[in-house]
Structures are given as C-alpha cells and as structure tokens.
Scaffold this active site. Sequence first.
Site, PDB file in Angstrom:
ATOM      1  CE  LYS A  50      -4.240  -2.044   1.511  1.00  8.62           C
ATOM      2  NZ  LYS A  50      -3.818  -3.421   1.839  1.00  8.62           N
TER       3      LYS A  50
HETATM    4  C1  LIG Z   1      -4.416  -4.547   1.243  1.00  8.24           C
HETATM    5  C2  LIG Z   1      -3.644  -5.804   1.171  1.00  8.24           C
HETATM    6  C3  LIG Z   1      -4.010  -6.855   0.287  1.00  8.24           C
HETATM    7  C4  LIG Z   1      -5.246  -6.793  -0.577  1.00  8.24           C
HETATM    8  O1  LIG Z   1      -5.138  -5.844  -1.621  1.00  8.24           O
HETATM    9  P1  LIG Z   1      -6.441  -5.344  -2.379  1.00  8.24           P
HETATM   10  O2  LIG Z   1      -5.972  -4.276  -3.297  1.00  8.24           O
HETATM   11  O3  LIG Z   1      -7.365  -4.818  -1.313  1.00  8.24           O
HETATM   12  O4  LIG Z   1      -7.028  -6.506  -3.094  1.00  8.24           O
HETATM   13  C5  LIG Z   1      -3.196  -7.978   0.245  1.00  8.24           C
HETATM   14  N1  LIG Z   1      -2.105  -8.094   1.040  1.00  8.24           N
HETATM   15  C6  LIG Z   1      -1.734  -7.123   1.900  1.00  8.24           C
HETATM   16  C7  LIG Z   1      -0.530  -7.336   2.760  1.00  8.24           C
HETATM   17  C8  LIG Z   1      -2.478  -5.937   1.999  1.00  8.24           C
HETATM   18  O5  LIG Z   1      -2.110  -4.979   2.869  1.00  8.24           O
END
Ligand SMILES: *Cc1c(COP(=O)(O)O)cnc(C)c1O
Length: 463
Positions: free
Chosen positions: A108
């Site tokens: 993120k």
């Molecule tokens: C947010 C997140 C996901 C999922 O990603 P999306 O874009 O919501 O599908 C997977 N793994 C981790 C570690 C995350 O923080």
Amino acid sequence: MRYISTRGGAEPVDFVTASLAGLAPDGGLYTPQEFPTIDRPAQDEPYHVTAARILKAFAGDTIEYDIIEGLAAKAYGAFSHQSVAPLTQIGQSKWMMELHHGPTLAFKDVAMRFIAQLYDYALGLRGERMTIVCATSGDTGGAAAAAFAGAENVDVMILHPHNRISPVQRVFMSATGASNIHNFALEGDFDQCQAIVKELFADEQTKRRLNLSGVNSINWTRIAAQSVYFATAQAQLGADAKIRFVVPSGNFGDALAGYVAARSGLLNGFECHVAVNANDAMARLLAGENLEKGKTTPTASPAMDIQVPSNFERLVFEAAGRDGGVIKAAYDQLAKEGSAPLPEKAIGPLGCMGFKASSVTDAETFVEMQKTLEETGWQVCPHTAVGLHAARHNPSEADIVDVVLSTAHAAKFPETVKKAIGQDAPLPLRAHEFTSRPEVFETGPMDISHVKERMVALSRVTA
Ligand SMILES: *Cc1c(COP(=O)(O)O)cnc(C)c1O
C-alpha cells in the site's frame, strides 16, 4: 481525460477532482472515460519515470509532466530498493514481485506515497487544507500515516480498535513523529470504527467543517499508481513474455490495477489469478454469483478479510458495457436487501476478461509458508503465501511465466510467521526509525460525538 461514475449519475470531473473526492457523489466509483494508450517502459527506464508517464496519461492536462515526475521522484525515493518493485525468481518460470520495500513494509506504500505528494501539491495550488479520515484494521492506516507525515496541507485522523491490531502494525501509524498525524484507539472493533467513518462522511456539516476526504482503496489514483508495477514486470521479463499475474486479493484494487495496465497497452495480453482466503467473494463473483453482504471470517491474512470487494464495481461496469444504470440498480438492491444478482449482461463478459480465482485456507497458507522456506530459504507473509499456494496448485500453461505479487514483508506479521514456520521474523533495519520513536495515540470511547469533537479540535482546517 475526464472521469465518470460507475453508477452513471455524476458529472464527469478531471483527474485531480476525482482523486481528491474518492467516491463519486452518486455513490459510484470514478473511472476514466476511456483508457489511454501508454507506451511500454524500456527495461532500463527508472521506476519513477515509468510511474510519471503512466500517471501523466491518466492525469490528462490537469498537471504538467515535469511536476508529476517530481512528485513521483519524491514518493519513490523512500523505497529501500531502487527498482521499487523488484522481481526475484522462485522457480522455473516463476517469479515473485516484491512490493514490500516501502517504509511500512506493505504494497500500500506504493500508491499511498504518490497520493500524499499529489494531494499536498494540488491542495497547495488551491490554497486549501484537508482532513483525511480512515478506519484501519492494519496496513492502510500505517501507509497513510507514513506517507502523509509532515504534509503541509493535510491532517490525517486514523481510527483503530484499541488493543485489536498488532503492535507492529500500530507502530507505523503512531510513531511517525509528525504533528499532522492523529491516532484514535477506540474501545470496540474494526467494524464499529468503520461505521463511525461512514457516519462522518454522511454528516454534511462535519464533512464541510473538516474538508473531509478518504484515501481508501476505491480512490482512482491508487489504482493508477498500482498499474505501474505490472508494466515494469512486463518490461523486466521481456516484451514478448506471456505473464500470468497471481494476486493476493481483498478489495480487488491490486488485481484491477493489472487489468487497467493491460487495457492501457502496457502488457502483452492479460491473465490474472485472484487468490483469496476464506473470504472468497471474488471467486464467487467471477463465477457469476450474486453480490452478497456476507459476514467476514477472521483469517491469518487479515488484510484480505473482505466480503464486499469494493473495486469489483469497476470490473462489472466494464463487463456490463459501461451501463451505469444497471450497476446502480444492482448496488442499490445490495444496499437495501443485502444481496443482488449481477446485471444479466455482465455475466458472460465477466468470464472472458482474463480473471480466474481460487480460495486458500489458513492451514494451506501455513503449509505454503513452510514449503517456501524449505525451497527458497525465505520467510513470506501470510498474504503472499495465499498467492504462492494458488499459483502452485493451479498450474498455468507451459509457455506462461507466473508473477506472484508479494504484498507485505514477513516481519509485519511476526505472530503468524512464528506459528507457521517456528521462526522469528525480525524487522528490517529501515523500520527501526519507527520503533525508536515514542508511540502517540489517544484512547477513547467508540462514540461519534467524542471523535467529532476531538477531530475539530485537532484539525488545521479553519472554519
Ligand atoms: C491490502 C492488502 C491486500 C489486498 O489488496 P487489495 O488491493 O485490497 O485486493 C493484500 N495483502 C496485503 C498485505 C495488503 O495490505
């Protein structure tokens, strides 16, 4: 380049407006009026330049290229690996794309760091300040706090359930050392925190008073910024490589970003395996089943514990031939009745968009973490393991290369790693900037008027 709502009831807006707004006023998700055609990056193009070119294509004439490149350089300078999203080989025609080299050790960071630069710049031009509010059960809050720390024009208010997130996750939000980041540890659970955020957004007076916005996973700029690493993976593996991306998925933002990259000409075809945990809504939806407001099941991969994957709305909008009316009808019915069939005309096309999906149990996730350790010597996080397991048990055709997205660093989930492989997962050195500072957060009741009062007191947005 204009942005339209997936529910067809909002005025088209430009890139910056869509980005700052998050959700469209009709409750839909902003999506570009048409997909641009973007030149693929050369193998040696620096990551921030590829990012700037792609984001410029989505920004249209709202921001100059040079400005965007400057924002991208600042956003990605903070990564511990110069290629930002390096590929490492883990088997014959099998690669892992490491997306955890950012400051808070999860993917993120990639989008959030760019958004923070963009917001501070755009708000500065408008002479505005903004308050960003988010509820977090883990990674989003940390990425937002770290990315916006010290921003001139943005205050960030993060709500989390007191004593219900892991200490490692908390430290990334509470130990930024920045005076514009505010953490509220509320007595209750994550769903209640999220309900308060929803209520704040529904309260027009507070919304205006604080100039409220969000940076959650429906924000178009997050999707656009995430499409960049799909393009760099294609460039690294060669223009002719046929790739299957295997994506651990929750809100379906990351996987959708791959689709957007393909639609914009950045990939050689498109194949994507969506890997979910016991919360398997995406697998059911891709099979044409109903939209459903089901209860989430807590799992060992908590960032993917989501039952209504919000970005699916963008995919079903495309599948329905961009008919906002039928999308609005389906989501209105979902809100009212807790369940709704997919628009009839979307079901056939949904099966032909390059996506497949499968669900992985916690037990399988632990076995995969163990196997990966034996085969490669690496610790992987449980979310990444969900992807690795799905790739292993759904083999692709012979001429196809697998790229599994590694969405977080193992050290972010030390309790789970210990349980699965019996080893400690020490924080990398670069994270020590967080553990060396004091944590700052205020505890309080799960009460909207309390939260509102504190936010008004802390916000730099003037009435
Ligand atoms: C947010 C997140 C996901 C999922 O990603 P999306 O874009 O919501 O599908 C997977 N793994 C981790 C570690 C995350 O923080």
